[in-house]
Design a protein around this motif. Structure first.
Motif, PDB file in Angstrom:
ATOM      1  N   ALA A 149       0.833  -1.204   0.000  1.00 38.05           N
ATOM      2  CA  ALA A 149       0.000   0.000   0.000  1.00 38.05           C
ATOM      3  C   ALA A 149       0.866   1.252   0.000  1.00 38.05           C
ATOM      4  O   ALA A 149       0.528   2.258  -0.633  1.00 38.05           O
ATOM      5  CB  ALA A 149      -0.926  -0.010   1.213  1.00 38.05           C
ATOM      6  N   ALA A 150       2.006   1.193   0.694  1.00 34.62           N
ATOM      7  CA  ALA A 150       2.917   2.337   0.736  1.00 34.62           C
ATOM      8  C   ALA A 150       3.463   2.657  -0.647  1.00 34.62           C
ATOM      9  O   ALA A 150       3.613   3.831  -1.015  1.00 34.62           O
ATOM     10  CB  ALA A 150       4.063   2.057   1.704  1.00 34.62           C
ATOM     11  N   ARG A 151       3.749   1.651  -1.413  1.00 34.34           N
ATOM     12  CA  ARG A 151       4.252   1.888  -2.771  1.00 34.34           C
ATOM     13  C   ARG A 151       3.187   2.592  -3.614  1.00 34.34           C
ATOM     14  O   ARG A 151       3.493   3.494  -4.397  1.00 34.34           O
ATOM     15  CB  ARG A 151       4.682   0.569  -3.416  1.00 34.34           C
ATOM     16  CG  ARG A 151       5.435   0.755  -4.725  1.00 34.34           C
ATOM     17  CD  ARG A 151       6.021  -0.558  -5.222  1.00 34.34           C
ATOM     18  NE  ARG A 151       7.175  -0.981  -4.461  1.00 34.34           N
ATOM     19  CZ  ARG A 151       8.420  -0.542  -4.686  1.00 34.34           C
ATOM     20  NH1 ARG A 151       8.641   0.357  -5.630  1.00 34.34           N
ATOM     21  NH2 ARG A 151       9.424  -0.991  -3.973  1.00 34.34           N
ATOM     22  N   ALA A 152       1.931   2.203  -3.405  1.00 33.64           N
ATOM     23  CA  ALA A 152       0.847   2.859  -4.146  1.00 33.64           C
ATOM     24  C   ALA A 152       0.696   4.320  -3.741  1.00 33.64           C
ATOM     25  O   ALA A 152       0.188   5.131  -4.519  1.00 33.64           O
ATOM     26  CB  ALA A 152      -0.466   2.111  -3.924  1.00 33.64           C
ATOM     27  N   LEU A 153       1.151   4.662  -2.529  1.00 38.57           N
ATOM     28  CA  LEU A 153       1.057   6.038  -2.038  1.00 38.57           C
ATOM     29  C   LEU A 153       2.288   6.871  -2.387  1.00 38.57           C
ATOM     30  O   LEU A 153       2.360   8.042  -2.023  1.00 38.57           O
ATOM     31  CB  LEU A 153       0.849   6.045  -0.521  1.00 38.57           C
ATOM     32  CG  LEU A 153      -0.509   5.535  -0.033  1.00 38.57           C
ATOM     33  CD1 LEU A 153      -0.517   5.432   1.483  1.00 38.57           C
ATOM     34  CD2 LEU A 153      -1.639   6.434  -0.515  1.00 38.57           C
ATOM     35  N   ALA A 175      -3.987  -5.463  12.254  1.00 39.01           N
ATOM     36  CA  ALA A 175      -4.770  -5.968  11.128  1.00 39.01           C
ATOM     37  C   ALA A 175      -5.417  -4.864  10.298  1.00 39.01           C
ATOM     38  O   ALA A 175      -6.245  -5.165   9.436  1.00 39.01           O
ATOM     39  CB  ALA A 175      -5.843  -6.927  11.647  1.00 39.01           C
ATOM     40  N   ILE A 176      -5.066  -3.611  10.549  1.00 37.43           N
ATOM     41  CA  ILE A 176      -5.646  -2.508   9.773  1.00 37.43           C
ATOM     42  C   ILE A 176      -4.536  -1.773   9.051  1.00 37.43           C
ATOM     43  O   ILE A 176      -3.589  -1.288   9.674  1.00 37.43           O
ATOM     44  CB  ILE A 176      -6.430  -1.541  10.675  1.00 37.43           C
ATOM     45  CG1 ILE A 176      -7.678  -2.238  11.231  1.00 37.43           C
ATOM     46  CG2 ILE A 176      -6.838  -0.290   9.909  1.00 37.43           C
ATOM     47  CD1 ILE A 176      -8.524  -1.382  12.138  1.00 37.43           C
ATOM     48  N   GLN A 177      -4.649  -1.697   7.728  1.00 39.40           N
ATOM     49  CA  GLN A 177      -3.732  -0.898   6.930  1.00 39.40           C
ATOM     50  C   GLN A 177      -4.268   0.530   6.856  1.00 39.40           C
ATOM     51  O   GLN A 177      -5.459   0.760   6.867  1.00 39.40           O
ATOM     52  CB  GLN A 177      -3.623  -1.462   5.520  1.00 39.40           C
ATOM     53  CG  GLN A 177      -3.123  -2.889   5.428  1.00 39.40           C
ATOM     54  CD  GLN A 177      -3.217  -3.406   4.013  1.00 39.40           C
ATOM     55  OE1 GLN A 177      -3.200  -2.647   3.062  1.00 39.40           O
ATOM     56  NE2 GLN A 177      -3.326  -4.718   3.878  1.00 39.40           N
TER      57      GLN A 177
END
Length: 366
Positions: free
Chosen positions: A224-228, A356-358
């Motif tokens: 998800a960090a890469r997508a951001l 468990a939460i991104q």
């Protein structure tokens, strides 16, 4: 109204019917649309940060102004607003110097005692017994907020998702500001990319940081960090993070590292990633009196700087955070990864505690 009441460490939170609070002078009553789920609340829930129970947590909100207290100007009933977790008094020595983030009455009355500036809470149970307020007590259908902690929300931004502007984005903006306004072409590492860490990534990307390195122990969060905007991702559980950062920076290390979890091991890791003259910005709140080892000679010889960053300057920076979000520098829709109804707020914190939460989850009142 419905409110989620925290009864103290080790006891379950309960959803109760409590009286709707009333705003006093300089305050607004906000009909809450959504409240963010933050690790700082989790520290309170677990007894790792002292706060008087019973009380209502939740410190980043969005909603509509329902009523206004005496003397309020600049806001009108019906306005869409977001509220920051730092609610400055506006008149103390620190506020007068432009340091809303250091507001003395806020820390003395709210963070230590669960009150607003007059030394009382606006919240009570149905039997009249007092409930503490953590910031504005956002896990309720209505919240009283000093207007110094509110700013209008443009129509182009979604109401519920924009709740995260009041802490996740606000705190991230303050942390990036501590690192200097010009990050263009500078090497930056973000250690721990949960709700606030992923927000730091968005602002650092917008400011042109390169390489922009995300460090975490969860591959899904790193994806998800890469997508951001992260250009390099490092799983510090399976990889030597320092070696990976040295490789990504031509053997130098990063100019700026931001630690966003508040654990001794991640603070020490963040410091180890720096190049000569580098800066470590500490953002994460620690459990209790946790401390980290500081290699004194290394800090001195290499000219390193360690800076703390608690939120931002509300009256100046919250409108700027909202403006940047409206311009696309911070995507609130992408920042919010999960929603919970008010009754499931306790379960949301169980999941947050389990890792468990991104990104950021929100609790909605609908």
């Amino acid at each position: 109204m419905r409110a989620v009441v925290w009864n103290g460490p080790g006891t379950p939170m309960t959803v109760e019917e409590v009286p709707v609070p009333r705003p006093l002078a300089g305050e607004a009553l906000v009909r809450v649309a959504a409240t963010g789920v933050c690790h700082t609340d989790l520290h309170v829930i677990k007894g790792e940060v002292a706060f008087p129970a019973p009380g209502v947590l939740g410190h980043e909100i969005s909603g509509h102004v329902e009523t206004l207290g005496d003397g309020v100007t600049g806001l009108a009933v019906g306005d869409r607003v977001v509220g920051a977790f730092i609610m400055p008094c506006g008149t103390c020595r620190q506020c007068a110097a432009g340091r809303d983030d250091m507001c003395e009455p806020f820390f003395e009355q709210n963070r230590l005692r669960g009150n607003l500036f007059d030394g009382t809470s606006r919240l009570a149970r149905a039997d009249g017994s007092r409930l503490s307020m953590y910031s504005m007590g956002g896990f309720a259908e209505y919240a009283v907020v000093p207007v110094t902690g509110l700013t209008r929300l443009p129509e182009g931004l979604p109401l519920e998702e924009s709740a995260v502007l009041g802490c996740a984005a606000f705190t991230a903006y303050g942390a990036v500001s501590r690192a200097g306004a010009d990050l263009s072409g500078r090497s930056v590492a973000v250690v721990a990319v949960g709700g606030v860490g992923s927000s730091v990534l968005q602002f650092a990307r917008h400011l042109g940081a390169d390489p922009l390195i995300a460090v975490d122990v969860d591959d899904a969060k790193l994806e998800a960090a890469r997508a951001l905007g992260a250009t390099v991702t490092v799983n510090s559980r399976s990889t030597d993070a320092r070696e990976a950062v040295l490789e990504a920076t031509g053997g130098a290390g990063v100019e700026v590292a931001l630690e966003v979890l508040g654990r001794p091991e991640t603070v020490e890791l963040g410091l180890s990633l720096l190049r000569e003259g580098g800066q470590l910005v500490l953002v994460g709140i620690a459990a209790g009196a946790a401390t980290a080892d500081l290699p004194i000679t290394q800090v001195v010889r290499r000219g390193l700087t360690v800076t703390g960053s608690y939120g931002a300057r509300t009256r100046q920076d919250l409108p700027e955070v909202v403006r940047l979000a409206a311009e696309g520098a911070f995507d609130v829709r992408r920042a919010v990864t999960r929603r919970f109804p008010l009754e499931e707020a306790p379960a949301a914190y169980d999941l947050l505690d389990a890792g468990a939460i991104q990104g950021r989850s929100i609790v909605t009142m609908g």
